[in-house]
Design an enzyme around this catalytic site. Structure first.
Site: not given
Ligand code: 2AM
Length: 208
Positions: A140, A69
């Site tokens: 990220h 995620h």
């Protein structure tokens, strides 16, 4: 009101769909494979091991835990600063459960973490917390972290690399089929992908 407190999750973020997770994990394995065969990487191998001559197996050193995620806001069950305000934001509630594509524009690895840089769209940036606006660059997906290193380090590692780039540090570059790989001091490697990888994800939240 204890009930309200409890309804705030550990974090909000974009969760990659299962088949996409597999695709991205494969990307990271290929990244490891490519790195370990490169002469430049071998030259700087000591960055990744304490003992001289020790074998470095990247896929064993870096383990990803849980669902892949991109964290939008770490709310820590309401204990993090601005957690409640974020959870109550109109845009957060409206877009909760919505699906969009994350654009993965680079891969990076340090002796501590491995990640994919995410280039957020304007629409996705609406979900980026305001207090961290200046840090949208740190978006990220953590692909792995070394033992004893918390996942939150991945974002700091990415920010450090971006700071070096902004400061004009040239690094050592290698042209790969997939893009330009740059080595910076301290075992920091950054692969700017020629073709960003699109990863379908659902904006949602996580409770342990
Ligand atoms: P990550 O986003 O770099 O992967 C659970 O720990 C998740 O929340 C992880 O995905 C982790 O890092 C992220 N996280 C933990 N602490 C954080 C913090 N202080 N700020 C931002 N993200 C954090």
């Amino acid at each position: 009101k204890p009930h309200e407190e409890m309804s705030i999750p550990l974090y909000f973020g974009w969760f990659l769909f299962r088949p996409v997770q597999e695709k991205v994990s494969e990307m990271s394995m290929n990244f490891f494979k490519t790195l370990t065969t490169l002469e430049t990487f071998k030259k700087h191998l000591s960055d990744f091991s304490d003992k001289e001559g020790e074998e470095v197996v990247l896929e064993q050193s870096f383990k990803a835990k849980g669902m892949l995620h991109c964290t939008a806001k770490f709310t820590n069950y309401g204990k993090a600063e601005g957690a409640k305000e974020y959870a109550e934001k109109k845009v957060v509630q409206e877009l909760y459960g919505s699906v969009s594509d994350l654009s993965l524009s680079a891969l990076f690895i340090t002796p501590r973490t491995v990640g994919a840089r995410v280039s957020l769209t304007e629409a996705q940036l609406q979900l980026w917390p305001e207090d961290a606006e200046k840090e949208a660059d740190r978006a990220h997906v953590t692909l792995g972290h070394a033992e004893g290193i918390p996942a939150v380090q991945t974002g700091y590692d990415l920010l450090e690399i971006l700071l070096l780039q902004k400061a004009g540090q040239p690094g050592e570059t290698v042209e790969l089929d997939s893009g330009t790989l740059t080595y910076y001091d301290g075992g920091r490697w950054y692969l700017a992908l020629k073709e960003p990888v699109s990863a379908a994800a659902c904006f949602s939240s996580y409770y342990k």
